[in-house]
Design an enzyme around this catalytic site. Structure first.
Site: not given
Lengths: 98, 498
Positions: B79, B154, B178
């Protein structure tokens, strides 16, 4: 009455150092008013006797041994700088403002 | 035969047996990315040269007979909010466009030392604020189950990469859901470890008392293997827990939950949850019972206030954390014409660099922390946090783990939700876990009958008992797999090169 006015948002934007257009201020004031109306319910639930929790684990004053160890070089620390001069961060003028 | 559709454990075994090399495996994943990522848009940056060098190093070590960690040579997607030295790290924001961090986050340092091959950086909502990746400054990612839908957020890029077989493993971060909500809507597994279980050093902060990095994978065991690589005490994160890492791999392999008590949270079902989500959630409960567990209903009355408290605490911490983006030391600088002063340039940079959701939360947080409102908003929210922890403590006195659907709905269409408050509801079942600092896992429990899209099953465990959720998750996964006959991702559309 609205929980938050357009003038409030303009003031908060100034505190948060974010330039905002007139349109952004109009839009954000309306949105924040709705959001604040929804989150205000946190005031309903806890009595005065409930202590606040700021953090999930109770740790305080965590320190490590004070020993010299390798760290970023000056050049590495400056590598992301928008501007630099003489091995330092170069910033716009900070004097001469209000 | 090892392929990109194999699990990380299978890849690990094939590497150990010498039937495939890490370089071959890494090249196969880059080929897959080339074929499908123009559709999925899971990645913001690919580090092909770096990944192949890491793969070659893993292969060389193996051929020399040097000890290898189980995931050495296995590819992973990272990420884009974790720093990796020299590799662009944007956090999904224009503010950090072009920034190459001068240091590795602890998570990345641990991945590298375990020989895990980092393919590149995955897309995300800007500064991890969102539930859909639509807030990324670089455009949304797409759900491999239906490219017109969101992959969650997210960490939608990490989940989409796994579901599209672009990587067998990924790292996410979870502040209010997330990791878990993207796992739910993509039919993958995602784990938010106990707060303090994984170091936050080098994880770009959104809400420091809630943020936690964790593993994303296609199976519970794969998530456990990755969990053990990244977890552990770190003196560079003062909130890192100085205790042994829970034995999650062993727990995931147990496949025995006879006599365990599973607490079904009364407040996390019913109104607001899609019918098909509840139907599949109940299939999951049935599977747990058939595996020998006992269900008990638990009540957590304060959960009804968790979302409201979260949307005061997280913005408050974000308004403080994001003050670091001042255009002076790193990141973009806008309007420096030699005449304007520092403050004006700061204002212009933050105007340009931040997107609408980030600005909304900074202003909301600035308000909640401002004099005259602090007690009513931030102070009250902190008290709710205390009550949430009390609810969890009472519930864990009755049950070993708690369960709920992970997200109230399946993946929605990109662009379908414009109202911020409606978007925030996606996190209704995941937020309490972050507020209490405990562990949470999402794994697939079937497809919703009304739309054929994946549904996530959430398991919550007491702090530092992450092993319990892996134990229950592993047994649930095995029971469901026996019923289905094949992994759920076999039902996803096969994306192919154009």
């Amino acid at each position: 009455m609205a929980a938050i006015s357009r003038d409030d948002v303009a003031h908060l934007a100034k505190l948060a150092r974010i330039e905002m257009s007139e349109a952004e201020l109009d839009h954000l004031a309306k949105e924040l008013d709705v959001i604040l109306g929804a989150v205000a319910r946190v005031q309903e639930v806890a009595g005065a006797d409930v202590p606040p929790t700021s953090h999930p684990i109770p740790v305080n004053n965590v320190v490590r041994e004070d020993v010299v160890r390798p760290s970023l070089t000056q050049q590495e620390a400056l590598s992301g700088a928008p501007a630099q001069a003489d091995g330092r961060f170069k910033v716009p003028q900070i004097l001469g403002e209000e | 035969m090892t392929s990109i559709r194999s699990t990380a454990s299978e890849m690990s075994a094939a590497l150990a047996a010498g039937t495939i090399t890490s370089v071959e495996l890494t090249e196969a994943h880059f080929a897959r990315i080339e074929d499908v990522d123009s559709d999925v848009h899971a990645f913001l940056y690919l580090d092909k040269a770096g990944a192949l060098a890491q793969a070659a190093e893993s292969d060389a070590k193996r051929s020399r007979g040097e000890a290898q960690s189980p995931l050495s040579g296995v590819p992973l997607a990272l990420k884009d909010l974790l720093t990796q030295k020299g590799i662009p790290t944007t956090c999904g924001s224009k503010m950090l466009e072009g920034w190459r961090p001068p240091y590795d986050s602890t998570v990345v340092a641990k991945l590298k030392s375990a020989g895990v091959v980092i393919l590149g950086k995955t897309n995300m909502d800007e500064f991890a604020m969102g539930s859909s990746t639509e807030n990324s400054a670089y455009g949304p990612s797409h759900n491999p189950w239906d490219l017109t839908r969101i992959p969650g957020g997210s960490g939608g890029g990490s989940a989409a990469a796994i579901a599209a077989f672009e990587a067998p493993l990924a790292i996410g971060s979870d502040t209010g859901g997330s990791i878990r909500q993207p796992a739910a809507v993509t039919g993958t597994v995602g784990v938010k470890p106990t707060y303090g279980g994984v170091s936050r050093y080098g994880l770009i902060a959104f809400s420091s008392s809630l943020d936690q990095a964790g593993p994303c994978a296609r199976t519970v065991l794969d998530a456990a293997l990755l969990h053990e690589v990244i977890a552990g005490h770190d003196e560079r994160d003062s909130t890192s827990i100085n205790a042994p890492v829970p034995q999650v791999v062993k727990a995931a392999k147990k496949l025995d939950i006879k006599g365990m008590k599973i607490g079904v949270v009364k407040e996390l079902q019913g109104d607001g949850f899609q019918a098909g989500v509840l139907e599949r959630f109940h299939d999951g409960l049935d599977a747990l019972v058939s595996a020998g567990a006992e269900l008990v209903e638990v009540s957590c009355p304060t959960f009804d206030y968790a979302l409201a408290a979260y949307y005061l605490i997280a913005p408050s911490e974000c308004s403080s954390n994001l003050a670091r983006f001042d255009s002076m030391r790193y990141g973009i600088r806008v309007g420096d014409d030699g005449v304007r002063g520092a403050e004006e340039i700061m204002n212009l940079t933050r105007h340009e660099g931040f997107g609408p959701e980030v600005k909304r939360r900074i202003i909301l947080g600035t308000y909640a922390l401002s004099s005259g409102y602090y007690d009513a908003y931030y102070g009250s929210a902190q008290k709710v946090r205390t009550l949430l922890m009390r609810d969890f403590n009472a519930a864990f006195a009755q049950a070993d783990v708690l369960v709920s659907p992970t997200a109230p709905t399946t993946a929605f269409k990109i662009g379908a939700i414009e109202d911020p408050l409606a978007m925030y509801l996606n996190d209704i079942a995941t937020i309490p876990v972050n507020m209490a600092g405990i562990g949470g896992m999402s794994l697939p429990c079937g497809l919703a009958p009304e739309d054929g899209l994946p549904v996530g099953f959430q398991i919550m465990a007491p702090a530092m008992r992450d092993d319990l959720m892996y134990q229950v998750g592993g047994a649930l996964e095995a029971t469901l797999l026996a019923k289905w006959g094949a992994p759920i991702l076999d039902l996803a559309p096969v994306l192919a090169a154009k």
